[in-house]
Design an enzyme around this catalytic site. Structure first.
Site, PDB file in Angstrom:
ATOM      1  N   GLN A   1       0.579  -1.702   0.117  1.00  0.00           N
ATOM      2  CA  GLN A   1      -0.313   0.225   0.227  1.00  0.00           C
ATOM      3  C   GLN A   1       1.009   1.158   0.343  1.00  0.00           C
ATOM      4  O   GLN A   1       1.480   1.925   0.799  1.00  0.00           O
ATOM      5  CB  GLN A   1      -0.893  -0.203   1.342  1.00  0.00           C
ATOM      6  CG  GLN A   1      -1.416   1.055   1.602  1.00  0.00           C
ATOM      7  CD  GLN A   1      -2.448   0.444   2.696  1.00  0.00           C
ATOM      8  OE1 GLN A   1      -2.766   0.304   3.598  1.00  0.00           O
ATOM      9  NE2 GLN A   1      -3.298   1.811   2.902  1.00  0.00           N
TER      10      GLN A   1
ATOM     11  N   SER B   1       1.210   6.124   2.643  1.00  0.00           N
ATOM     12  CA  SER B   1       2.044   7.413   3.287  1.00  0.00           C
ATOM     13  C   SER B   1       3.670   8.287   2.520  1.00  0.00           C
ATOM     14  O   SER B   1       3.436   7.453   1.959  1.00  0.00           O
ATOM     15  CB  SER B   1       2.323   6.540   4.783  1.00  0.00           C
ATOM     16  OG  SER B   1       0.883   6.517   4.987  1.00  0.00           O
TER      17      SER B   1
ATOM     18  N   SER C   1       4.785  -1.156   4.209  1.00  0.00           N
ATOM     19  CA  SER C   1       4.850  -2.931   4.520  1.00  0.00           C
ATOM     20  C   SER C   1       4.967  -3.560   3.696  1.00  0.00           C
ATOM     21  O   SER C   1       4.328  -3.768   2.386  1.00  0.00           O
ATOM     22  CB  SER C   1       3.714  -3.384   5.653  1.00  0.00           C
ATOM     23  OG  SER C   1       2.917  -2.006   6.347  1.00  0.00           O
TER      24      SER C   1
ATOM     25  N   GLU D   1     -10.135  -1.629   5.521  1.00  0.00           N
ATOM     26  CA  GLU D   1      -8.690  -1.505   7.062  1.00  0.00           C
ATOM     27  C   GLU D   1      -9.180  -2.142   7.769  1.00  0.00           C
ATOM     28  O   GLU D   1      -8.124  -2.966   9.019  1.00  0.00           O
ATOM     29  CB  GLU D   1      -7.663  -0.342   6.211  1.00  0.00           C
ATOM     30  CG  GLU D   1      -6.331  -0.956   7.308  1.00  0.00           C
ATOM     31  CD  GLU D   1      -4.846   0.083   6.331  1.00  0.00           C
ATOM     32  OE1 GLU D   1      -5.587   0.685   6.280  1.00  0.00           O
ATOM     33  OE2 GLU D   1      -4.368  -0.472   6.975  1.00  0.00           O
TER      34      GLU D   1
ATOM     35  N   GLU E   1      -5.715   8.040  17.475  1.00  0.00           N
ATOM     36  CA  GLU E   1      -6.705   8.995  17.781  1.00  0.00           C
ATOM     37  C   GLU E   1      -7.411   9.781  16.926  1.00  0.00           C
ATOM     38  O   GLU E   1      -8.309  10.355  16.508  1.00  0.00           O
ATOM     39  CB  GLU E   1      -5.440  10.732  17.804  1.00  0.00           C
ATOM     40  CG  GLU E   1      -4.666  10.581  19.388  1.00  0.00           C
ATOM     41  CD  GLU E   1      -3.189  10.080  19.573  1.00  0.00           C
ATOM     42  OE1 GLU E   1      -3.221   8.686  18.888  1.00  0.00           O
ATOM     43  OE2 GLU E   1      -3.397   9.358  20.677  1.00  0.00           O
TER      44      GLU E   1
HETATM   45  C1  LIG Z   1       4.148  -0.821  10.962  1.00  0.00           C
HETATM   46  C2  LIG Z   1       3.703   0.115  10.414  1.00  0.00           C
HETATM   47  C3  LIG Z   1       3.658   0.087   9.637  1.00  0.00           C
HETATM   48  C4  LIG Z   1       3.152   0.599   8.010  1.00  0.00           C
HETATM   49  N1  LIG Z   1       2.512  -0.029   7.054  1.00  0.00           N
HETATM   50  C5  LIG Z   1       2.179   1.563   6.237  1.00  0.00           C
HETATM   51  C6  LIG Z   1       1.566   0.542   4.416  1.00  0.00           C
HETATM   52  O1  LIG Z   1       1.985  -0.219   4.547  1.00  0.00           O
HETATM   53  N2  LIG Z   1       1.762   2.218   4.031  1.00  0.00           N
HETATM   54  C7  LIG Z   1       0.803   3.015   4.295  1.00  0.00           C
HETATM   55  O2  LIG Z   1       0.957   4.214   3.348  1.00  0.00           O
HETATM   56  N3  LIG Z   1       1.692   3.022   5.241  1.00  0.00           N
HETATM   57  C8  LIG Z   1       2.197   2.538   6.444  1.00  0.00           C
HETATM   58  N4  LIG Z   1       2.274   3.199   7.791  1.00  0.00           N
HETATM   59  C9  LIG Z   1       2.229   4.797   7.790  1.00  0.00           C
HETATM   60  C10 LIG Z   1       0.833   4.473   8.214  1.00  0.00           C
HETATM   61  O3  LIG Z   1      -0.378   4.479   8.318  1.00  0.00           O
HETATM   62  C11 LIG Z   1       1.372   6.142   9.267  1.00  0.00           C
HETATM   63  O4  LIG Z   1       2.229   6.096  10.651  1.00  0.00           O
HETATM   64  C12 LIG Z   1       0.257   6.702  10.142  1.00  0.00           C
HETATM   65  O5  LIG Z   1      -1.232   7.043   9.270  1.00  0.00           O
HETATM   66  C13 LIG Z   1       0.480   7.724  11.281  1.00  0.00           C
HETATM   67  O6  LIG Z   1       0.881   9.097  10.126  1.00  0.00           O
HETATM   68  P1  LIG Z   1       3.073   9.540  10.527  1.00  0.00           P
HETATM   69  O7  LIG Z   1       3.518   8.589  10.926  1.00  0.00           O
HETATM   70  O8  LIG Z   1       2.414  10.414   9.566  1.00  0.00           O
HETATM   71  O9  LIG Z   1       1.897  10.177  12.228  1.00  0.00           O
HETATM   72  P2  LIG Z   1       1.570  12.114  12.740  1.00  0.00           P
HETATM   73  O10 LIG Z   1      -0.175  12.185  10.877  1.00  0.00           O
HETATM   74  O11 LIG Z   1       2.309  12.830  12.033  1.00  0.00           O
HETATM   75  O12 LIG Z   1       0.764  11.790  13.545  1.00  0.00           O
HETATM   76  C14 LIG Z   1       1.966  11.751  15.013  1.00  0.00           C
HETATM   77  C15 LIG Z   1       0.766  12.306  16.311  1.00  0.00           C
HETATM   78  O13 LIG Z   1      -0.225  13.566  15.866  1.00  0.00           O
HETATM   79  C16 LIG Z   1      -1.317  12.381  16.271  1.00  0.00           C
HETATM   80  N5  LIG Z   1      -2.233  13.640  14.988  1.00  0.00           N
HETATM   81  C17 LIG Z   1      -2.300  13.652  13.637  1.00  0.00           C
HETATM   82  N6  LIG Z   1      -3.623  14.009  13.077  1.00  0.00           N
HETATM   83  C18 LIG Z   1      -3.920  14.452  14.737  1.00  0.00           C
HETATM   84  C19 LIG Z   1      -4.904  14.682  14.637  1.00  0.00           C
HETATM   85  N7  LIG Z   1      -5.944  15.277  13.148  1.00  0.00           N
HETATM   86  N8  LIG Z   1      -6.073  14.751  15.704  1.00  0.00           N
HETATM   87  C20 LIG Z   1      -5.517  14.459  17.085  1.00  0.00           C
HETATM   88  N9  LIG Z   1      -3.992  13.688  16.667  1.00  0.00           N
HETATM   89  C21 LIG Z   1      -3.426  13.999  15.694  1.00  0.00           C
HETATM   90  C22 LIG Z   1      -1.375  11.411  15.805  1.00  0.00           C
HETATM   91  O14 LIG Z   1      -2.340  10.297  16.290  1.00  0.00           O
HETATM   92  C23 LIG Z   1       0.184  11.379  16.105  1.00  0.00           C
HETATM   93  O15 LIG Z   1      -0.133  10.432  17.507  1.00  0.00           O
HETATM   94  C24 LIG Z   1       2.818   2.054   8.566  1.00  0.00           C
HETATM   95  C25 LIG Z   1       2.507   2.530   9.723  1.00  0.00           C
HETATM   96  C26 LIG Z   1       3.571   1.227  10.986  1.00  0.00           C
HETATM   97  C27 LIG Z   1       3.567   2.238  11.906  1.00  0.00           C
END
Ligand SMILES: Cc1cc2nc3c(=O)[nH]c(=O)nc-3n(C[C@H](O)[C@H](O)[C@H](O)COP(=O)(O)OP(=O)(O)OC[C@H]3O[C@@H](n4cnc5c(N)ncnc54)[C@H](O)[C@@H]3O)c2cc1C
Lengths: 405, 377
Positions: free
Chosen positions: A124, A127, A159, A242, A375
């Site tokens: 996928q 991100s 992933s 998902e 969140e």
């Molecule tokens: C093990 C693992 C596998 C993954 N696999 C994939 C994959 O295969 N493909 C893919 O595309 N992505 C993948 N991801 C990515 C995942 O979808 C993102 O990490 C996730 O959506 C969070 O985005 P970010 O890391 O940019 O955090 P951010 O969005 O920067 O968030 C940081 C913090 O702020 C909080 N936050 C953000 N916005 C808000 C809001 N509006 N209100 C309150 N709190 C908020 C979040 O909850 C978090 O605590 C994977 C992540 C992990 C950990």
């Protein structure tokens, strides 16, 4: 019970007995003991017994989805091979429903069978460094070029990108439109020139996910899923599936993290303390409540009552997995101080239960981040279920290219 | 999630966790009656009146809607429904914190009389004419044996403290040793002292028996088992009552936060509050699954009923308290006043969490049932 069958004709009326007969016919013609694994899976797909609620010709019979567990159980009991869903959760849980809903008949025929049999793994490409929770902010661009598109950008946390044949990809096709409207959904060939997969090492030491660089990658237009500019609708559908894939479904009592904790408790009487006892019981109760909630969610879906419980199930699953695996380390004491193997490596896909407790504790930290953070799940429940006002979205109507970055 | 498991206890068949059409219909007729006849201000007024049970309402519920007869077989004048339907009524009565003797009479006493095959009382109970209550303290855990009454020369003596639904009862069922006696509410030597109970909507009574006339209903080891089963059915129904009340607390809080403004916006737009309500909603969806499972096990006589009942109480007792506490907190000052129903909800919530055993007692019961033994040191 209303069926959500999409195939016309006979299919909607197919009941448990009808399915059982088809399972028996499959087993009669293809003895699992002597049939090649992939051959068996392909035949099962062609017999409509892969996902029974899918249309005929696409692995299903347009039957009630609630009947699938009975088919799975009957085939497993006969020693039939499984399609190893844990190696292809993105394909099965996310790509397939989107292909079914938004794909053309050609696309469905081409992708669904090898996806279901596990011959082709999916990943996928959603991100990006600047678009995680705020997924509609993706900057990866897809520019029209002849009978296709040229894609440039950087994806992250992908992933299984290193194992994948195909990827679902969301990219920006019109930066002049507000962010939700300028997106388009594609299927990307992971072996296409310009796709560069680089491992990212994670908390457990291993590299389950990756950075993926897309450098002038050509995607033919017949690998577009849905209309140009409709990428957000397809993405949202994917994400909804998902959550259900992560949180829903029929599982046995004491499965997963709680099963491991209780096993450690039973096997180590010398480590039991009164203080831990009530905590173990609390978690047993919560796990069982979560299990029954997932069962109820499944029954609702089978009855054609769409429920927003998917986000709730994901939220609960993440929290409980984290708390239970942490308590298991407390219980193991000195033994928990030894981790085993932090060396950089690609993940070896085994059932979670067969992994060491320390690995499970660390891996569980990802559960509240992957697939949408806890969140974000709470926002979804508060807004879509409880009807509370949405978060302020100052960027909603501004052309994407004018947004501050 | 993978399917691998150690499965100390095999996974029982889950059965139907949804509501049937009949159950939905039953719910809407009970709810519309309660909306009309048991609004929260009427409930509050009732708690401050001389008779704390709403007998008129009970007559309508039992006589017209048939709520007392649901679990009683048809040949005894009952409706021949099941504990699933009874549980749906309990949800609605919990939602309304209605002051009627449903749990004790149509629930616990009916289950006990059914188990002992006591037809005559059961038929009268089903008609709603007769309110029957089991004379044990409301906090009694299924399986516990409270011994406070004894038999002397054919008469009963002793005290039983804090009995629910005894204020309105015409007949009290009193366990004595391995026997069960029926005592009429007007019997000589019986005194009932209504106490001020924490839950103003469910009166509790201290019973004093002093050489009281009683009729023997059953004797033998089956009596203790029947009392245990009846209290277990009570625990199942109480979980549904808790579910209904928790839903009411959440609904009312969401409604309020959509209109109350501070800092120039409705309070429901603040994420700190939205997230707490989302968490509460998740807990309540779980409570619904757990309560429905318990009702289904009770209805089908599943061997998993002891687990399901203890699970339901261990979970729903926690959820209902949190729902009532959040309801008060998120209403701010108004939620702390006598003029707002939140206090009625909290008092009902907390007392149901103690009634028929606290969550902790039910977890301890589960420890034995599912093989999670305690510490040896
Ligand atoms: C093990 C693992 C596998 C993954 N696999 C994939 C994959 O295969 N493909 C893919 O595309 N992505 C993948 N991801 C990515 C995942 O979808 C993102 O990490 C996730 O959506 C969070 O985005 P970010 O890391 O940019 O955090 P951010 O969005 O920067 O968030 C940081 C913090 O702020 C909080 N936050 C953000 N916005 C808000 C809001 N509006 N209100 C309150 N709190 C908020 C979040 O909850 C978090 O605590 C994977 C992540 C992990 C950990």
């Amino acid at each position: 019970m209303t069926s959500t069958a999409t195939a016309p004709g006979s299919s909607g009326s197919l009941d448990a007995d009808g399915l059982a007969a088809r399972v028996q016919a499959l087993l009669d013609d293809h003895d699992p003991a002597t049939t090649d694994r992939i051959d068996f899976l392909r035949t099962r797909f062609d017999a409509g017994l892969a996902w029974v609620h899918y249309p005929e010709g696409l692995g299903g019979l347009g039957a009630d989805p609630g009947l699938q567990p009975e088919v799975d159980v009957a085939l497993a009991a006969a020693g039939a091979p499984d399609n190893r869903p844990h190696t292809n959760i993105i394909g099965l849980g996310m790509a397939a429903p989107s292909i079914l809903r938004f794909g053309t008949p050609d696309q469905q025929r081409r992708w669904l069978r090898p996806l279901w049999t596990g011959e082709e793994i999916w990943c996928q490409l959603f991100s990006e460094p600047g678009a995680g929770s705020d997924l509609a902010n993706v900057a990866t661009s897809a520019r029209p070029d002849g009978d296709g598109w040229v894609v440039n950008g950087q994806k992250v946390w992908t992933s299984l990108a290193h194992d994948a044949t195909w990827a679902i990809l969301v990219a920006r096709t019109d930066p002049a439109l507000p962010k939700h409207r300028g997106l388009t959904f594609f299927v990307c060939d992971m072996s296409a020139p310009g796709v560069d997969v680089r491992p990212l090492r994670q908390i457990t030491g291993e590299s389950e996910f990756n950075e993926v660089y897309l450098d002038d990658v050509r995607i033919p237009d017949d690998q577009r899923l849905g209309e140009v500019g409709q990428g957000w609708a397809v993405t949202q559908n994917t994400l909804m599936n998902e959550r259900v894939a992560i949180g829903g479904g029929t599982i046995p009592r004491e499965s997963g993290a709680i099963g491991e904790l209780v096993k450690a408790w039973r096997e180590h009487p010398e480590r039991r303390t009164a203080g831990l006892h009530d905590q173990v019981l609390r978690f047993w109760v919560e796990a069982e409540a979560g299990r029954l909630t997932a069962e109820r969610l499944g029954q609702q879906q089978a009855a054609g009552l769409p429920g927003p419980e998917g986000s709730g199930a994901k939220l609960t699953h993440a929290r409980l997995n984290q708390q239970v695996s942490a308590l298991e380390l407390d219980l193991l004491g000195d033994e928990a101080l030894r981790y085993g193997d932090y060396s950089a490596r690609r993940p070896v896909l085994v059932a979670h239960a067969d992994s060491p407790a320390g690995w499970r504790y660390l891996r569980a930290k990802g559960n509240s981040i992957e697939g949408g953070t806890s969140e974000i799940m709470r926002n979804i429940i508060a807004e879509r279920v409880l009807g509370l006002p949405p978060e302020a979205r100052a960027d909603k109507d501004t052309p994407w290219k004018e947004l501050p970055r | 999630m993978t399917a691998a498991t150690t499965s100390h206890t095999a996974t029982p068949r889950t059965g139907d966790l949804l509501y049937t059409e009949i159950e939905d219909d039953l719910r809407s007729s009970v709810r519309s009656l309660l909306d009309k006849r048991s609004s929260w201000d009427a409930v509050l007024a009732r708690t401050e009146s001389a008779d704390t049970t709403d007998r008129e309402l009970w007559r309508t519920l039992a006589g017209e809607v048939g709520c007392a007869a649901l679990a009683v077989p048809e040949d005894l004048g009952g409706a021949g429904a099941s504990w699933r339907e009874v549980a749906v009524v309990a949800e609605e009565l919990g939602r309304a914190v209605a002051p009627v003797p449903f749990l004790g009479s149509a629930g616990i006493a009916a289950a006990l009389l059914l188990a002992l095959g006591e037809r005559e009382l059961l038929a009268e109970l089903a008609s709603g004419e007769l309110v029957v209550a089991l004379a044990v303290p409301f906090g009694t855990v299924p399986g516990e044996r409270p011994v406070t009454v004894e038999l002397r020369e054919g008469r009963l003596s002793g005290t039983v403290l804090g009995v629910a639904d005894a204020a309105a009862a015409h007949v009290l069922l009193v366990p004595v040793g391995d026997a069960l006696y029926a005592v009429g509410s007007k019997a000589n030597g019986l005194a009932r002292h209504e106490i001020v109970s924490l839950d103003m909507t469910r009166p509790l009574v201290d019973l004093v028996l002093d050489g009281t006339d009683a009729r023997l209903i059953a004797q033998g080891p089956q009596v203790h088992d029947a009392v245990t089963d009846a209290l277990r059915i009570g625990a199942v129904l109480l979980a549904s009552e808790q579910l209904g009340l928790a839903e009411r607390c959440l609904d009312m809080t969401v409604e309020y936060l959509l209109v109350r403004r501070q800092f120039g916006r409705v309070l429901g737009s603040f994420q700190a509050l939205k997230h707490r309500l989302a968490d509460l909603w998740v807990l309540i969806t779980q409570a619904r699954a757990v309560a429905r499972y318990a009702a289904e096990c009770a209805a089908t006589g599943s061997p998993d009923l002891p687990v399901a009942a203890a699970l339901a109480q261990a979970h729903c007792s926690v959820v209902v308290q949190q729902a009532a506490e959040e309801c008060i907190q998120m209403h701010g000052g108004i939620g702390f006043t006598w003029e707002h129903p939140a206090h009625l909800f909290l008092k009902r919530a907390k007392s149901t969490a103690i009634a028929l055993g606290t969550a902790e007692r039910h977890r301890a019961a589960l420890a034995g049932l599912v093989g999670i033994p305690g510490a040896q040191r």
